[in-house]
Design an enzyme around this catalytic site. Sequence first.
Site, mmCIF file in Angstrom:
data_model
loop_
_atom_site.group_PDB
_atom_site.id
_atom_site.type_symbol
_atom_site.label_atom_id
_atom_site.label_comp_id
_atom_site.label_asym_id
_atom_site.label_seq_id
_atom_site.Cartn_x
_atom_site.Cartn_y
_atom_site.Cartn_z
ATOM 1 N N SER A 34 1.130 -0.424 -4.444
ATOM 2 C CA SER A 34 0.335 0.568 -5.166
ATOM 3 C C SER A 34 -0.621 1.329 -4.246
ATOM 4 C CB SER A 34 -0.462 -0.127 -6.280
ATOM 5 O OG SER A 34 -1.302 -1.122 -5.732
ATOM 6 N N THR A 35 -1.043 0.737 -3.140
ATOM 7 C CA THR A 35 -1.944 1.453 -2.216
ATOM 8 C C THR A 35 -1.145 2.467 -1.407
ATOM 9 O OG1 THR A 35 -3.091 -0.670 -2.068
ATOM 10 C CG2 THR A 35 -3.894 1.108 -0.651
ATOM 11 N N GLY A 89 0.709 -1.681 2.895
ATOM 12 C CA GLY A 89 -0.342 -2.418 2.191
ATOM 13 C C GLY A 89 -0.336 -3.880 2.625
ATOM 14 N N LYS A 101 2.015 -10.705 3.285
ATOM 15 C CA LYS A 101 2.563 -9.574 2.545
ATOM 16 C C LYS A 101 3.745 -10.067 1.715
ATOM 17 C CE LYS A 101 3.402 -5.718 4.623
ATOM 18 N NZ LYS A 101 3.107 -5.059 3.348
ATOM 19 N N GLY A 104 5.172 -7.632 -3.410
ATOM 20 C CA GLY A 104 6.057 -6.631 -4.006
ATOM 21 C C GLY A 104 7.529 -6.894 -3.650
ATOM 22 N N GLU A 110 9.779 -4.300 5.314
ATOM 23 C CA GLU A 110 8.445 -3.941 5.813
ATOM 24 C C GLU A 110 8.242 -4.475 7.226
ATOM 25 O OE1 GLU A 110 5.906 -3.693 1.640
ATOM 26 O OE2 GLU A 110 6.030 -5.605 2.670
ATOM 27 N N LYS A 128 -8.685 -7.685 -0.565
ATOM 28 C CA LYS A 128 -7.616 -8.320 0.209
ATOM 29 C C LYS A 128 -8.125 -9.112 1.423
ATOM 30 C CE LYS A 128 -4.621 -6.410 -2.517
ATOM 31 N NZ LYS A 128 -3.556 -5.542 -2.133
HETATM 32 C C1 5RP Z 1 5.068 -5.419 -0.852
HETATM 33 C C2 5RP Z 1 3.812 -5.600 -0.078
HETATM 34 C C3 5RP Z 1 2.670 -4.723 -0.473
HETATM 35 O O1 5RP Z 1 2.299 -3.969 0.630
HETATM 36 C C4 5RP Z 1 1.537 -5.612 -0.908
HETATM 37 O O2 5RP Z 1 1.995 -6.393 -1.995
HETATM 38 C C5 5RP Z 1 0.294 -4.805 -1.310
HETATM 39 O O3 5RP Z 1 0.522 -4.098 -2.481
HETATM 40 P P1 5RP Z 1 -0.645 -3.338 -3.264
HETATM 41 O O4 5RP Z 1 -1.098 -2.225 -2.384
HETATM 42 O O5 5RP Z 1 -0.001 -2.896 -4.542
HETATM 43 O O6 5RP Z 1 -1.743 -4.352 -3.509
HETATM 44 O O7 5RP Z 1 3.703 -6.374 0.830
HETATM 45 O O8 5RP Z 1 6.055 -6.300 -0.419
#
Ligand code: 5RP
Length: 235
Positions: A34-35, A89, A101, A104, A110, A128
């Site tokens: 989301s970021t 993110g 990480k 998501g 990534e 975080k």
């Molecule tokens: C996905 C990730 C994302 O970068 C991580 O979950 C951060 O997400 P958000 O910005 O929504 O908190 O590692 O695999």
Amino acid sequence: MRPENLVEEAKRKAAREAVRQIEDGQVIGLGSGSTVAYAAEELGGRIKTEKIRVKVVPTSYQALMLAINNGIPVTSLDENPRLSLAIDGVDQIDCHLNMIKGMGGALTREKIVASASERLLIVADWRKRVKTLGENNHPVPIEVLPFALKPVTLKIMELGGKPIIREGGGKVGPVVTDNGNFIIDAYFGLISDPESLERKLKSIPGVIETGLFIDMAETVYIGEADGVKVLRRKN
Ligand code: 5RP
């Protein structure tokens, strides 16, 4: 401002600051989450108004859709195996800039994109940051080949972890990643030596990748209520 709006505003500020680092002509990695969605909006805006020529390698289907929806040209690691930078993110980050990480589920792509990039820029809100990875009962996401699910589960337990197979929303059964694999969320409690845990997990046959990102982040943009804090890796 309502607390949830403060968080979203912090994410947006962090993303904007990172996107300022992008230069005309660069090919960059676009992370997931989301970021990063705010970073895609900001980059789309710069492409439109400043006419900069930037292409992205997306780290997930979500990132691909973000790029398309924000008018950002897409390319691949096949065409561009070396990237100027990646923006991504994070779920937890400690003072050494080691990270967890993968909440998501996009950790494997990534990590590949991050390691193909000269610089990894991380965008996050203040929540975080942690003293020790694993705080607040946070798991380490691990992408696993479905064939190896059970043996990997047992090996994680031998390492002292509590493995939970991630289940999806909108679908019964395990989450299937963009690579066709499963995710195990492994609970280890406080992780005092993330580098050693990463080595041990990566040596298990069937583990595709882990969400421990050690020594990879170069600069971290932390959105806070009153601005953006910038953390840089000490060499
Ligand atoms: C996905 C990730 C994302 O970068 C991580 O979950 C951060 O997400 P958000 O910005 O929504 O908190 O590692 O695999």
